[in-house]
Design a protein around this motif. Structure first.
Motif, PDB file in Angstrom:
ATOM      1  N   SER A  26       0.838  -1.194   0.000  1.00 28.72           N
ATOM      2  CA  SER A  26       0.000   0.000   0.000  1.00 28.72           C
ATOM      3  C   SER A  26       0.874   1.245   0.000  1.00 28.72           C
ATOM      4  CB  SER A  26      -0.916   0.032   1.236  1.00 28.72           C
ATOM      5  OG  SER A  26      -1.824   1.104   1.167  1.00 28.72           O
ATOM      6  N   GLN A  28      -0.144   4.948   1.321  1.00 26.78           N
ATOM      7  CA  GLN A  28      -1.179   5.809   1.864  1.00 26.78           C
ATOM      8  C   GLN A  28      -0.723   6.394   3.196  1.00 26.78           C
ATOM      9  OE1 GLN A  28      -4.892   3.878   3.167  1.00 26.78           O
ATOM     10  NE2 GLN A  28      -3.929   1.878   2.814  1.00 26.78           N
ATOM     11  N   ARG A  29      -1.524   7.310   3.722  1.00 21.53           N
ATOM     12  CA  ARG A  29      -1.172   7.995   4.972  1.00 21.53           C
ATOM     13  C   ARG A  29      -1.667   7.189   6.180  1.00 21.53           C
ATOM     14  NH1 ARG A  29      -2.650  13.673   5.913  1.00 21.53           N
ATOM     15  NH2 ARG A  29      -4.170  13.697   4.221  1.00 21.53           N
ATOM     16  N   PRO A  40      -6.358  10.176   8.326  1.00 22.37           N
ATOM     17  CA  PRO A  40      -5.029   9.747   7.905  1.00 22.37           C
ATOM     18  C   PRO A  40      -3.938  10.220   8.868  1.00 22.37           C
ATOM     19  CG  PRO A  40      -5.633  11.721   6.727  1.00 22.37           C
ATOM     20  CD  PRO A  40      -6.807  11.386   7.611  1.00 22.37           C
ATOM     21  N   LEU A  44       2.759  10.754   4.076  1.00 19.07           N
ATOM     22  CA  LEU A  44       2.573   9.576   3.237  1.00 19.07           C
ATOM     23  C   LEU A  44       3.697   8.555   3.438  1.00 19.07           C
ATOM     24  CD1 LEU A  44       0.636   8.611   0.928  1.00 19.07           C
ATOM     25  CD2 LEU A  44       2.309   9.556  -0.682  1.00 19.07           C
ATOM     26  N   ASP A 318      -7.353   0.851   0.307  1.00 18.57           N
ATOM     27  CA  ASP A 318      -7.126   2.278   0.525  1.00 18.57           C
ATOM     28  C   ASP A 318      -8.111   2.768   1.582  1.00 18.57           C
ATOM     29  OD1 ASP A 318      -6.783   4.995   0.445  1.00 18.57           O
ATOM     30  OD2 ASP A 318      -6.974   5.179  -1.728  1.00 18.57           O
ATOM     31  N   GLU A 322      -7.160   9.172  -1.031  1.00 23.83           N
ATOM     32  CA  GLU A 322      -6.497  10.414  -1.410  1.00 23.83           C
ATOM     33  C   GLU A 322      -5.843  10.301  -2.783  1.00 23.83           C
ATOM     34  OE1 GLU A 322      -3.875  13.519   1.231  1.00 23.83           O
ATOM     35  OE2 GLU A 322      -3.590  11.385   1.544  1.00 23.83           O
TER      36      GLU A 322
END
Length: 343
Positions: A26, A28-29, A40, A44, A318, A322
């Protein structure tokens, strides 16, 4: 002290050295170590390993994953780092894609090369190595680290200006100051001496002691305060910066930044990485007690392994939604969330 006593009682030499690939699980934050529960998180990350990764990871994560993006199918650990961005002269940002290491099988989806060693890049060693325990976690580096110019920065946290995917040296304490023909590699070496008691600490670092010098050079002995020698963990990430070489700023300033801080970190001193142990059962200890090296440890000798298709199939959904792939007006976390387009 139970683990420490057992370790000392069973002390004996081993010669294992693991090097393997993990595709991306992945980007993502999320940051379950530094910002547990935040959805989040502030900046990142690119993440590899088990699909149990989430914002609130606790306990033995090997029991919470059903697949892994790593070569060894018993390895549900998670490994993550900050993401690299290109900053255009007009102020917009573009995420830099990740390449696979030339030493790994073809077709791996981005990701990282992971090492568990005890000696150096070319040889094994002959000391007792104690595997990490369920619930163990640690970080190396810090996004807030900001030394005076001219400092060598944190030892073991380095950048390599690639001529090709096989380039390994020289290792630099900051971003390269010129376009790199083959891209940029980031290197994260973790401390390898444990206090024998704590699976974590408030700063995620004090339970470990750093003996790292440069590159994969053999580390010094563990001190009395942290007497248990654990695997030397290291991450390598290859960033495909070549597509931006013709957009290098006219003034020669470095255009790459890491995904945190106001406007990103264009020096690179704040590079950092996180680790949560998640090997199944005694798999990692069996490997550390063997004499295999690199891909000779695969196919049940002594570790179970999987093919690239199985690695790439594993993913984490996700949880933030974002936009990460377009040219962005600011880094993720530095402004309002730009929602990803529906595919």
């Amino acid at each position: 002290m139970k683990w420490l006593s057992l370790t000392l009682a069973l002390a004996g030499p081993s010669q294992a050295a693991l090097r393997f690939g993990c595709s991306t699980v992945s980007i993502q934050r999320l940051d379950p170590l530094v910002e547990p529960g935040a959805l989040p998180s502030a900046h990142l990350h690119q993440i590899v390993g088990g699909n149990g990764f989430n914002a609130t990871m606790q306990g033995d994560i090997a029991e919470k994953s059903t697949c892994t993006t790593c070569t060894f199918s018993e390895n549900f650990s998670n490994y993550w780092t900050a993401v690299m961005f290109f900053k255009h002269p007009n102020g917009t940002y573009k995420r830099v894609p990740i390449m696979q290491n030339t030493a790994l099988p073809n077709g791996i989806n981005g990701g990282m090369t992971i090492y568990y060693t005890q000696q150096d890049f070319n040889s094994n060693g002959n000391q007792k190595i104690t595997a990490f325990k369920p619930g163990f976690r640690m970080t190396v580096g810090s996004p807030t680290y900001n030394p005076a110019d001219g400092s060598r920065g944190n030892p073991g946290l380095r950048f390599v200006c690639l001529e090709n995917k096989g380039t390994r040296f020289p290792e630099l304490p900051t971003f390269p100051t010129r376009p790199c023909k083959g891209g940029i590699m980031t290197v994260h070496h973790f401390p390898a001496c444990w206090d024998g008691k704590n699976l974590d600490s408030p700063d995620h670092q004090s339970h470990m002691f750093n003996t790292v010098r440069e590159a994969f050079a053999p580390a010094g002995p563990c001190p009395a305060s942290h007497p248990v020698r654990m695997p030397q963990l290291a991450f390598e990430t290859l960033w495909d910066t070549t597509q931006f070489n013709n957009m290098w700023p006219a003034d020669g300033s470095n255009p790459f930044v890491l995904s945190f801080g106001e406007g990103g970190d264009a020096k690179g001193y704040g590079t950092h990485a996180d680790y949560v142990f998640g090997w199944k059962g005694d798999a990692l200890q069996r490997a550390m007690d063997s004499s295999c090296m690199f891909n000779a440890c695969e196919n049940g000798r002594p570790l179970k392994s999987q093919n690239v298709a199985a690695m790439n199939k594993c993913a984490v959904k996700d949880m933030v939604g974002e936009e990460l792939d377009d040219w962005l007006p600011y880094l993720p976390g530095q402004g309002p969330i730009i929602m990803a387009k529906k595919k």
